[in-house]
Structures are given as C-alpha cells and as structure tokens.
Scaffold this motif. Structure first.
Motif, PDB file in Angstrom:
ATOM      1  N   LEU A  42      53.861  57.669  31.673  1.00 30.94           N
ATOM      2  CA  LEU A  42      52.961  58.823  31.637  1.00 30.94           C
ATOM      3  C   LEU A  42      53.708  60.109  31.291  1.00 30.94           C
ATOM      4  CD1 LEU A  42      50.575  58.178  34.667  1.00 30.94           C
ATOM      5  CD2 LEU A  42      50.070  57.959  32.229  1.00 30.94           C
ATOM      6  N   MET A  43      54.928  60.242  31.766  1.00 29.36           N
ATOM      7  CA  MET A  43      55.732  61.406  31.408  1.00 29.36           C
ATOM      8  C   MET A  43      55.908  61.478  29.900  1.00 29.36           C
ATOM      9  SD  MET A  43      59.728  62.187  32.352  1.00 29.36           S
ATOM     10  CE  MET A  43      60.324  61.032  31.101  1.00 29.36           C
ATOM     11  N   GLN A  44      56.174  60.330  29.285  1.00 27.52           N
ATOM     12  CA  GLN A  44      56.377  60.297  27.845  1.00 27.52           C
ATOM     13  C   GLN A  44      55.078  60.550  27.081  1.00 27.52           C
ATOM     14  OE1 GLN A  44      59.704  60.703  27.652  1.00 27.52           O
ATOM     15  NE2 GLN A  44      59.878  59.189  26.018  1.00 27.52           N
ATOM     16  N   LYS A  49      54.872  65.995  34.194  1.00 27.92           N
ATOM     17  CA  LYS A  49      55.161  65.175  35.362  1.00 27.92           C
ATOM     18  C   LYS A  49      53.859  64.618  35.907  1.00 27.92           C
ATOM     19  CE  LYS A  49      57.197  65.328  39.991  1.00 27.92           C
ATOM     20  NZ  LYS A  49      57.861  66.167  41.024  1.00 27.92           N
ATOM     21  N   PRO A  50      53.724  63.315  36.011  1.00 24.69           N
ATOM     22  CA  PRO A  50      52.474  62.748  36.508  1.00 24.69           C
ATOM     23  C   PRO A  50      52.275  63.017  37.996  1.00 24.69           C
ATOM     24  CG  PRO A  50      54.090  61.015  36.155  1.00 24.69           C
ATOM     25  CD  PRO A  50      54.690  62.277  35.601  1.00 24.69           C
ATOM     26  N   ARG A  51      51.031  63.276  38.353  1.00 20.26           N
ATOM     27  CA  ARG A  51      50.658  63.450  39.751  1.00 20.26           C
ATOM     28  C   ARG A  51      50.443  62.082  40.396  1.00 20.26           C
ATOM     29  NH1 ARG A  51      45.184  66.392  38.654  1.00 20.26           N
ATOM     30  NH2 ARG A  51      45.175  64.611  37.208  1.00 20.26           N
ATOM     31  N   GLY A  52      50.344  62.069  41.699  1.00 19.19           N
ATOM     32  CA  GLY A  52      50.053  60.822  42.395  1.00 19.19           C
ATOM     33  C   GLY A  52      48.748  60.202  41.930  1.00 19.19           C
ATOM     34  N   VAL A  53      47.730  61.038  41.712  1.00 19.02           N
ATOM     35  CA  VAL A  53      46.438  60.526  41.264  1.00 19.02           C
ATOM     36  C   VAL A  53      46.542  59.918  39.871  1.00 19.02           C
ATOM     37  CG1 VAL A  53      45.685  62.776  40.333  1.00 19.02           C
ATOM     38  CG2 VAL A  53      43.990  61.052  41.001  1.00 19.02           C
ATOM     39  N   ASP A  54      47.365  60.476  39.017  1.00 17.38           N
ATOM     40  CA  ASP A  54      47.555  59.915  37.682  1.00 17.38           C
ATOM     41  C   ASP A  54      48.123  58.503  37.763  1.00 17.38           C
ATOM     42  OD1 ASP A  54      46.806  62.406  36.551  1.00 17.38           O
ATOM     43  OD2 ASP A  54      48.865  63.128  36.711  1.00 17.38           O
ATOM     44  N   LEU A  55      49.078  58.319  38.665  1.00 15.94           N
ATOM     45  CA  LEU A  55      49.711  57.012  38.811  1.00 15.94           C
ATOM     46  C   LEU A  55      48.731  55.994  39.380  1.00 15.94           C
ATOM     47  CD1 LEU A  55      53.135  58.193  40.267  1.00 15.94           C
ATOM     48  CD2 LEU A  55      52.607  57.594  37.902  1.00 15.94           C
ATOM     49  N   ARG A  56      47.958  56.407  40.374  1.00 19.88           N
ATOM     50  CA  ARG A  56      47.005  55.475  40.988  1.00 19.88           C
ATOM     51  C   ARG A  56      45.935  55.037  39.983  1.00 19.88           C
ATOM     52  NH1 ARG A  56      48.000  59.174  45.170  1.00 19.88           N
ATOM     53  NH2 ARG A  56      46.129  60.410  44.721  1.00 19.88           N
ATOM     54  N   ILE A  57      45.408  56.005  39.246  1.00 16.01           N
ATOM     55  CA  ILE A  57      44.374  55.682  38.260  1.00 16.01           C
ATOM     56  C   ILE A  57      44.942  54.808  37.150  1.00 16.01           C
ATOM     57  CG2 ILE A  57      42.901  56.668  36.462  1.00 16.01           C
ATOM     58  CD1 ILE A  57      41.780  56.984  39.294  1.00 16.01           C
ATOM     59  N   THR A  58      46.122  55.162  36.652  1.00 15.35           N
ATOM     60  CA  THR A  58      46.723  54.395  35.557  1.00 15.35           C
ATOM     61  C   THR A  58      47.036  52.975  35.981  1.00 15.35           C
ATOM     62  OG1 THR A  58      47.661  56.398  34.590  1.00 15.35           O
ATOM     63  CG2 THR A  58      48.623  54.305  33.908  1.00 15.35           C
ATOM     64  N   ASP A  59      47.593  52.795  37.168  1.00 14.35           N
ATOM     65  CA  ASP A  59      47.898  51.439  37.626  1.00 14.35           C
ATOM     66  C   ASP A  59      46.624  50.608  37.753  1.00 14.35           C
ATOM     67  OD1 ASP A  59      50.678  51.327  37.769  1.00 14.35           O
ATOM     68  OD2 ASP A  59      50.738  52.287  39.727  1.00 14.35           O
ATOM     69  N   THR A 197      35.532  48.655  30.281  1.00 14.53           N
ATOM     70  CA  THR A 197      36.105  49.626  29.358  1.00 14.53           C
ATOM     71  C   THR A 197      35.328  50.944  29.377  1.00 14.53           C
ATOM     72  OG1 THR A 197      34.899  48.568  27.534  1.00 14.53           O
ATOM     73  CG2 THR A 197      37.210  47.965  27.828  1.00 14.53           C
ATOM     74  N   GLY A 198      34.046  50.911  29.748  1.00 13.13           N
ATOM     75  CA  GLY A 198      33.314  52.160  29.929  1.00 13.13           C
ATOM     76  C   GLY A 198      33.885  52.963  31.083  1.00 13.13           C
ATOM     77  N   ALA A 199      34.152  52.272  32.194  1.00 12.16           N
ATOM     78  CA  ALA A 199      34.758  52.954  33.337  1.00 12.16           C
ATOM     79  C   ALA A 199      36.167  53.428  33.010  1.00 12.16           C
ATOM     80  CB  ALA A 199      34.782  52.018  34.540  1.00 12.16           C
ATOM     81  N   VAL A 200      36.917  52.611  32.280  1.00  5.22           N
ATOM     82  CA  VAL A 200      38.275  53.007  31.891  1.00  5.22           C
ATOM     83  C   VAL A 200      38.236  54.279  31.048  1.00  5.22           C
ATOM     84  CG1 VAL A 200      40.225  52.360  30.400  1.00  5.22           C
ATOM     85  CG2 VAL A 200      39.337  50.735  32.080  1.00  5.22           C
ATOM     86  N   ALA A 201      37.276  54.390  30.139  1.00  5.65           N
ATOM     87  CA  ALA A 201      37.156  55.594  29.317  1.00  5.65           C
ATOM     88  C   ALA A 201      36.999  56.832  30.195  1.00  5.65           C
ATOM     89  CB  ALA A 201      35.965  55.465  28.369  1.00  5.65           C
ATOM     90  N   ALA A 202      36.141  56.733  31.210  1.00  2.42           N
ATOM     91  CA  ALA A 202      35.926  57.873  32.099  1.00  2.42           C
ATOM     92  C   ALA A 202      37.181  58.184  32.912  1.00  2.42           C
ATOM     93  CB  ALA A 202      34.749  57.590  33.024  1.00  2.42           C
ATOM     94  N   LEU A 203      37.838  57.148  33.432  1.00  5.38           N
ATOM     95  CA  LEU A 203      39.000  57.376  34.292  1.00  5.38           C
ATOM     96  C   LEU A 203      40.179  57.953  33.520  1.00  5.38           C
ATOM     97  CD1 LEU A 203      37.284  55.716  36.294  1.00  5.38           C
ATOM     98  CD2 LEU A 203      39.411  54.691  37.106  1.00  5.38           C
ATOM     99  N   LEU A 204      40.458  57.401  32.344  1.00  8.88           N
ATOM    100  CA  LEU A 204      41.565  57.941  31.562  1.00  8.88           C
ATOM    101  C   LEU A 204      41.261  59.374  31.133  1.00  8.88           C
ATOM    102  CD1 LEU A 204      42.682  54.914  29.344  1.00  8.88           C
ATOM    103  CD2 LEU A 204      43.753  55.787  31.433  1.00  8.88           C
TER     104      LEU A 204
END
Length: 262
Positions: A42-44, A49-59, A197-204
């Motif tokens: 995510l940094m790249q 710097k990714p937040r905790g929420v970014d990591l949780r959603i991405t995982d 994939t609809g939910a993934v679109a919203a989350l990303l």
C-alpha cells in the motif's frame, strides 16, 4: 512523472552500492522484519503511510478475491502448467489474463458507476438512470448478481459490514453502492444481490484506491490463489482430466463425422 526538465523520473525505488530504498524507506533498516507485505504494497501503490483501517480493508479484500475454485483463471493455469511444467510463471500469467470485465476484475466496472453516483447532485436519481439503462440494454449491472450464490453473495455483505464498522471511512462509496443496489432492485422488480466485486469496489474506493488501479488488487490476490492451484496440480494432476472431459463433452459436428456415421 517528469522533472522540471521534462525528463521521466521514478519515485518508487532507488539503490546505491550499499543500500536499497523503496520510496523514502530503507529496505533493510526500515522495512525488512518491521513491515508486512500489505503495508509495503500500500505504501508503494498509494504513496502514503497506510492507516490501520487501510490494512484491515485491504487484507479482507485480498482474501476474498484469492480463490473461487475451478474458475476460468484456475483452469487455464492448470492446463498451461500441464502443457509446460517447466514454466510455472507462464501458467500463472496465463491464468491472470482471465482477470477482466467478466470475472474477478469487475470491481473496476462497478467503481466507475459508484464514482458517477457519488459525484451526482441526486445520487438516487443517477443510480436509477444507470439501473434502467442496463435493463434496457439487457446488460447486468457490474457488481450485482451471481450465478452460484443465491439469494445473496455472503462475501459481499460481510465486506460491507466490516467497512461500516470502521469510523475512519467516509462511507461515500458505500452509500453510492447502497443507492445503486436499491435502484437495481427497483428496476428488476426483485432483490438482486450485491456480489463480492461490487463490495470490493466500494471498499477500495473508501480507502482511496483509484478506479483505474482496482483490478490490480485482483491480480495480486488471484496470483496467490493460482500458485496454490499449481501446488495441487503437482500433487494431484487434473489438467489431463479437464482436457479429456471437454474433448468428450463437446462432440465434433463436421462433415467428416457425419460421413462416417451414415
């Protein structure tokens, strides 16, 4: 990206004789043993710097997209590996070519619609315009419906529950998806599930991933799943069985066959 002289530049990575840097971080001193793959990824990609929420959603997203059984991408990988077992990377690459607008990568198509709805003065009306347009053209709305999961795709609603529990997210893209879901149901006259994939679109979208990059997350995730399919193919080969099954299931309908049977 270019500098003031108009020369192309990169900010992703550099190295010296004694060090290597990912953006401004020293690979050896700052990242190895201190950061996870998801953090550095995510940094790249996001250049922050990714937040905790970014990591949780991405995982959560990467786990959801990694595997769905013997899909076109997995079948392709298995068949190519059977044909060229010395070329593992070629088999993975072949399977990833199936990540597109019909399977796995449809979050990009859905996100384009969510961007439209979120930017509209009347999101509900814009969502209905989209739903009716797809209905008139007899086209499924990207991010909705599933041929296996009925009446709902459980992955999608779990993802949305996870996102709604994150107070740091704005909720804008989730609300856009909710508007679109209501419009799709109204246009169809029945409930149509939001799919994964609809939910993934919203989350990303909620964590700031641009629409044009979203399919890359599907590629990253599915690559891991395809490696697992190759491991299983090594241990319990199925490629030849798939080939033989198709050959017998789809009969030849040419003149030569008709001449022999008359």
């Amino acid at each position: 990206m270019t500098n003031t002289a108009g020369t192309p530049v990169t900010s992703l990575c550099t190295h010296t004789l004694t060090s290597l840097h990912y953006r401004d971080a020293n690979l050896v001193d700052d990242l190895m043993g201190k950061k996870t793959f998801t953090e550095v990824m995510l940094m790249q990609i996001l250049n922050r710097k990714p937040r905790g929420v970014d990591l949780r959603i991405t995982d959560a997203v990467l786990i959801v997209l990694m595997e769905h059984g013997l899909t076109p991408s997995a079948i392709t990988t298995r068949l190519i590996y059977m044909s060229a077992p010395e070329n593992l990377q070629g088999a993975i690459a072949a399977g990833l070519m199936a990540v597109g607008s019909s399977f796995v990568g449809t979050m990009e198509n859905c996100s384009q619609l969510l961007d439209r709805i979120a930017a509209a003065g009347d999101p509900g009306a814009e969502a209905m315009t989209i739903a009716l347009d797809h209905q008139n053209r007899k086209k499924p709305v990207p991010g909705f419906g599933h041929h296996l999961h009925k009446p709902v795709d459980p992955r999608a609603y779990k993802l949305l529950d996870l996102a709604r529990a994150e107070p740091e997210l704005s909720g804008e893209k989730i609300r856009a998806l909710e508007h679109l879901s209501a419009a799709v149901d109204a246009a169809a006259g029945r409930a149509i599930t939001i799919n994964a994939t609809g939910a993934v679109a919203a989350l990303l979208g909620e964590i700031g991933v641009a629409t044009g990059v979203m399919r890359g997350f599907a590629v990253i995730s599915r690559a891991a799943g395809l490696v697992a399919h190759i491991v299983e193919e090594q241990q319990s080969p199925s490629g030849r069985f798939i080939w033989d099954t198709i050959e017998h299931a789809i009969p030849f309908d040419g003149a030569a066959n008709k001449a022999e049977t008359t």
